[in-house]
Design a protein around this motif. Structure first.
Motif, short mmCIF file in Angstrom:
data_model
loop_
_atom_site.label_atom_id
_atom_site.label_comp_id
_atom_site.label_asym_id
_atom_site.label_seq_id
_atom_site.Cartn_x
_atom_site.Cartn_y
_atom_site.Cartn_z
N ARG A 35 0.63 -0.78 -0.31
CA ARG A 35 0.12 -0.17 -0.12
C ARG A 35 0.87 1.33 -0.02
NH1 ARG A 35 -3.04 0.34 5.09
NH2 ARG A 35 -3.18 3.05 4.36
N THR A 36 1.46 1.08 0.81
CA THR A 36 2.49 2.63 1.23
C THR A 36 3.37 2.67 -0.30
OG1 THR A 36 3.19 1.65 3.72
CG2 THR A 36 4.65 3.46 2.19
N ARG A 39 1.29 4.22 -3.34
CA ARG A 39 0.63 5.47 -2.93
C ARG A 39 1.74 6.25 -3.49
NH1 ARG A 39 0.11 6.03 3.34
NH2 ARG A 39 -2.25 4.50 2.69
N ARG A 40 3.12 6.14 -2.24
CA ARG A 40 4.64 6.52 -3.53
C ARG A 40 4.24 6.49 -4.99
NH1 ARG A 40 8.84 3.47 -1.30
NH2 ARG A 40 8.07 4.13 0.91
N TYR A 43 1.73 9.01 -5.96
CA TYR A 43 2.28 10.12 -6.19
C TYR A 43 3.36 10.63 -7.20
CZ TYR A 43 -0.21 10.57 -1.28
OH TYR A 43 -0.95 10.31 -0.36
N TRP A 86 -3.20 3.84 -9.08
CA TRP A 86 -4.39 3.89 -7.48
C TRP A 86 -5.57 2.43 -7.42
CZ3 TRP A 86 -5.37 7.82 -4.65
CH2 TRP A 86 -6.06 7.83 -3.30
N ALA A 89 -4.08 0.00 -6.07
CA ALA A 89 -3.54 -0.68 -4.16
C ALA A 89 -4.07 -0.70 -3.42
CB ALA A 89 -3.33 1.20 -3.72
#
Length: 128
Positions: A35-36, A39-40, A43, A86, A89
């Motif tokens: 998940r991290t 997400r990174r 971004y 997205w 995730a």
């Protein structure tokens, strides 16, 4: 290759023991998962998209078509990365996409049956 039921139980026991011994360390490790990472990645794609917009505008101001085209391609690529990242995730509390799921009875292909037979033979040989 998914974990066997025995391996899955052992992994769950180790996770519970880790939480019992050092919950702070276990929670720190939990955040560094898929998940991290996704997400990174999203971004980074958003930042890349903004760079693409800047290139597009700079190309228009400088009247350099090729810079505008590169900016548009960067925007397009980053938009695709953001959307795919997205969607991949996992939601909080959800298992990642590669995690084993409860099996649903379906028509299996010949290759699936062969793989299951192979796995059963390996398991039987390891048991002896």
């Amino acid at each position: 290759m998914p974990l066997s039921e025995h391996e899955q139980r052992m992994l769950e026991q180790m996770e519970r023991a880790l939480y019992a011994e050092d919950p702070k360390f276990a929670s720190a490790l939990e955040g560094s998962g898929l998940r991290t990472y996704t997400r990174r990645r999203v971004y980074q794609a958003v930042v890349g998209f903004l760079v693409g917009i800047a290139l597009l505008m700079a190309g228009m101001v400088a009247q350099q078509i090729w810079v505008s085209v590169v900016g548009f391609l960067v925007m397009l690529g980053c938009a695709v990365l953001a959307v795919t990242g997205w969607r991949k995730a996992p939601k909080p509390g959800e298992q990642p996409a590669g995690a084993p799921r409860p099996q649903v009875r379906q028509k299996r292909s010949m290759m699936d049956r062969i793989e299951q037979r192979w796995q059963r033979r390996r398991d039987e040989q390891q048991g002896h």
